[in-house]
Scaffold this active site. Structure first.
Site, PDB file in Angstrom:
ATOM      1  N   ARG A   1     -16.246-120.591  14.971  1.00  7.13           N
ATOM      2  CA  ARG A   1     -15.243-120.795  16.023  1.00  7.13           C
ATOM      3  C   ARG A   1     -14.773-122.240  16.095  1.00  7.13           C
ATOM      4  NH1 ARG A   1     -17.877-118.644  21.278  1.00  7.13           N
ATOM      5  NH2 ARG A   1     -19.623-119.678  20.267  1.00  7.13           N
TER       6      ARG A   1
ATOM      7  N   ASN B   1     -16.132-114.916  19.850  1.00  7.58           N
ATOM      8  CA  ASN B   1     -17.156-114.028  19.288  1.00  7.58           C
ATOM      9  C   ASN B   1     -17.046-112.660  19.934  1.00  7.58           C
ATOM     10  OD1 ASN B   1     -18.260-115.905  17.583  1.00  7.58           O
ATOM     11  ND2 ASN B   1     -19.896-116.511  18.982  1.00  7.58           N
TER      12      ASN B   1
END
Ligand code: SAH
Length: 343
Positions: A272, A290
């Protein structure tokens, strides 16, 4: 290792003597071009690495600047001169482009990854090559509007000689392309056009990154009608050329918005944070988060070329990620997105 321009010049001359002349390359025009183009300006971080090393070097986005010998050999196999119009597919760093611009009359270069093309344009502009035009797009289709070409050089490995390129060769023209599957079975292939006949011959074995075929607008329309969001379902970058005055054949420059799902070992590996940085670098809007099933979801929105290049990054991810599957689906444009964030 910090090298100044004089050091680099010394290394360049040594490279030409040892790696090129030393291996039997006798084409004086090509040797002169290789003596004059500063490879160090095309290699990112060349203050730390030896830009004149006898090897390909990374230029980002999983691509490489070719080994100097390969650049010189391919240029020499093309047999072009100042009267020639040349098409280059896969310009990457722009180094091969500059070498071609030294020996040919006009060079039309195509690169599918927008960030590499932008950097190559900047380097070429800095060195001043008025005879180069560089477009962003799928070069495996050639550049119909500018054809025919007396030389076509492909710097990425194709499964077969791309048929569209044969159709864009002038009579007497030559196409040089690495052909073969996998990294170890490629052969540098030369096709010469004589009238309507094509004569194929082979040179050395070689190792290039793959020539990536993008879906045509027509194929994309069909996929959209099927509602396809299959893995490896990607779209070509919007086109433009160095002067920005005419669109690359068949492509419409524009914005794009997609939903992406990445599976594999992608959580707990800085996917990320890295995606946020890569997205911001490309000027994209969107987010990354996520999912509870272990995958990562992204929304990417922005310039079509930048979105495509981000998709290329997503397929690989940061160093410790292992991407096993990536799906892409068109998404409605979201006007509330203003930057690229981790959610
Ligand atoms: N001669 C270049 C080699 C770059 S590597 C150099 O020395 O820098 C090959 C390049 O081909 C990569 O940048 C890759 O993005 C590009 N490429 C792969 N498939 C392509 C395609 N279909 N159209 C245009 N470029 C392509």
């Amino acid at each position: 290792m910090v090298a100044d321009a004089a050091d680099q010049g010394v290394r360049r001359l040594r490279m030409v003597e040892e790696q090129l002349a030393g291996r039997g390359l006798r084409d004086e025009d090509v040797l002169a071009a290789m003596r004059s183009v500063p490879r160090d300006l095309f290699v990112p971080g060349s203050a730390e690495v030896d830009a004149y090393a006898d090897t390909p070097l990374p230029i980002g986005l999983g691509q490489t600047i070719s080994q100097p010998y390969m650049v010189a050999l391919m240029t020499s196999l093309l047999k072009v001169d100042v009267r020639s119009r040349v098409l280059e597919v896969g310009s990457g760093s722009g180094y091969q482009t500059a070498v071609l611009a030294e020996v040919a009359g006009e060079v039309f270069a195509i690169e599918r990854l927008a960030p590499l093309a932008e950097r190559a344009r900047a380097t070429l502009a800095r060195l001043g090559y008025p005879n180069v035009r560089l477009a962003i797009g799928d070069g495996a289709r050639g550049w119909h509007e500018q054809a025919p070409f007396s030389g076509i050089l492909v710097a990425a490995a194709a499964d077969e000689v791309p048929p569209e390129l044969l159709g864009q060769l002038a009579d007497g023209g030559r196409l040089v392309v690495p052909v073969g599957r996998g990294r170890h079975e490629q052969v540098l292939t030369i096709v010469e056009r004589v009238g309507e006949a094509f004569h194929e011959s082979h040179d050395t074995r070689c190792r290039f990154v793959p020539l990536v075929r993008d879906a045509s607008p027509d194929e994309r329309r069909k996929a959209a009608m099927r509602g396809s969001s299959a893995a490896e379902d990607w779209s070509p970058p919007g086109g433009e050329d160095a002067r920005g005055d005419s669109a690359y054949p068949g492509e419409v420059a524009g914005m794009k918005s997609v939903d992406v799902r990445v599976s594999g070992a992608v959580q707990g590996v800085y996917y990320r944070a890295s995606a946020r940085r890569e997205g911001a670098l490309r000027g994209l809007r969107g987010w990354v988060r996520n999912q509870s099933d272990g995958s990562v979801a992204l929304r990417l929105q922005g310039d079509a070329g930048a979105v495509d290049s981000m998709l290329d990054w997503c397929r690989v991810g940061p160093p410790s990620a292992r991407v096993s599957r990536l799906t892409v689906a068109d998404a409605p444009a979201d006007e509330t997105l203003h930057d690229f964030e981790v959610r």
